[in-house]
Each structure stands twice: as C-alpha cells, then as structure tokens.
Enzyme design. Structure first.
Site, short mmCIF file in Angstrom:
data_model
loop_
_atom_site.label_atom_id
_atom_site.label_comp_id
_atom_site.label_asym_id
_atom_site.label_seq_id
_atom_site.Cartn_x
_atom_site.Cartn_y
_atom_site.Cartn_z
N CYS A 23 0.13 4.18 -0.57
CA CYS A 23 1.53 4.58 -0.75
C CYS A 23 1.94 5.50 0.42
O CYS A 23 3.03 5.37 0.98
CB CYS A 23 1.73 5.31 -2.08
SG CYS A 23 1.03 4.43 -3.49
N CYS B 268 1.32 -4.84 -2.93
CA CYS B 268 2.01 -4.35 -4.12
C CYS B 268 3.50 -4.69 -4.10
O CYS B 268 4.20 -4.43 -5.07
CB CYS B 268 1.82 -2.84 -4.27
SG CYS B 268 2.53 -1.89 -2.92
FE1 FES Z 1 2.20 0.26 -3.47
FE2 FES Z 1 2.71 2.82 -4.11
S1 FES Z 1 1.82 1.27 -5.40
S2 FES Z 1 3.33 1.74 -2.34
#
Ligand code: FES
Length: 166
Positions: free
Chosen positions: A109, A36
């Site tokens: 996360c 991400c």
């Molecule tokens: Fe990747 Fe939260 S969406 S750390």
C-alpha cells in the site's frame, strides 16, 4: 493489523490531507497495483525557493485501500519543500513513517504511494518539464491496460506494480 496502526489509519482517514485534483499541476503520476486493483494518482506543483525548485504542494486521489490513503496523506505533507531529487530519495518506510511499521500484507500500500511519487517526480527530476493529462483516443485500438501503460507525450505514464508476495 495491530490496534495502534488501525487507530492511526482511522485518524488519518478522518482528516486526510491534500485530497483532490490539482488543475495547475506541473507533474502527474499514476500507478495501479494489478494484484489488489488499487490505483493512486498524484499531482505535484513546484515553486522556486531561493533558486531551488522545490515541491510547493502535492495532492492525490485514490481508488486505494485505507492504508494507501493514509500513507498518501502523510507523504504529500512530507514532500513539501523538498526538491524532486530529495523526495525521490525517501524510502517506503519514510513515507509511512507517521503510521509506524506496516505489516507485510500492507507494505505494498505504501509502495503504491512511492510508485506514484516516482511516476510524478522522475520526469520532473530529469527535465523539469510540466506534464499534463492526455486522454487516450477511443479509436486507438489498444486495450485499457496497454494504453495506460504507454508513455504519453505529456510524460504521464501509469505504472502497474507487480502483485504483492503473500
Ligand atoms: Fe492494495 Fe492497500 S490493499 S493498496
């Protein structure tokens, strides 16, 4: 994401705890999630408490999402007063405990925060040596990911976590 979790994250973001660099940190950990693109850095300062080396304070900076920031805010409060070993024994769900269970797509996360904790505390747990940020020389020839992934003489290393499973 359910409404209760969204509300708790909003509350944590309205007053995040322990945000910012710590100039006199004893240990620093940084992780990035290649999936991400989020990054999180954690600074830890220890103190002596009746012969035990415990975490006095921890701060963080994040290029992470709101959930990562909320978990980091809670985790930096949670680890105060713990030894490096005690803090390392905390599980991902412990770190995000105040938020309640995270949906599957948000678990990574909290794992980002756990990874930063491990990056900061494992060297401290091993040899109790202070770590400092060392800039990578621009002329080293390595690309950014290579240079960040190599362990520095200071003991600081950026760990790139695998992409979350969908
Ligand atoms: Fe990747 Fe939260 S969406 S750390």
């Amino acid at each position: 994401m359910n409404a209760d979790l969204e509300k708790k994250i909003r509350e944590a973001l309205a007053n995040p705890k322990n945000v910012g660099e710590m100039a006199d940190a004893d240990s620093i950990g940084t992780v990035g999630n290649a999936g991400c693109g989020e990054m999180l850095r954690l600074w830890v300062k220890f103190k002596d408490d009746k012969g035990r080396r415990v975490i006095d304070k921890a701060t963080f900076q994040s290029f992470g999402c709101e959930t990562a920031i909320a978990v980091a805010s809670m985790a930096t409060e949670l680890i105060k007063g713990k030894t490096a070993e005690e803090a390392l024994a905390l599980k991902t769900e412990d770190l995000s405990g105040g938020l309640g269970p995270l949906p599957p797509m948000k678990i990574h996360c909290a794992e980002l925060v756990e990874g930063a904790l491990r990056s900061a505390l494992e060297p401290a747990a091993k040899d109790c040596q202070p770590a400092a940020v060392v800039a990578t020389p621009a002329s080293s020839g390595a690309n950014l990911i290579d240079s960040l992934s190599q362990e520095k003489k200071s003991g600081m290393k950026i760990n790139f976590l695998p992409p979350a499973k969908k």
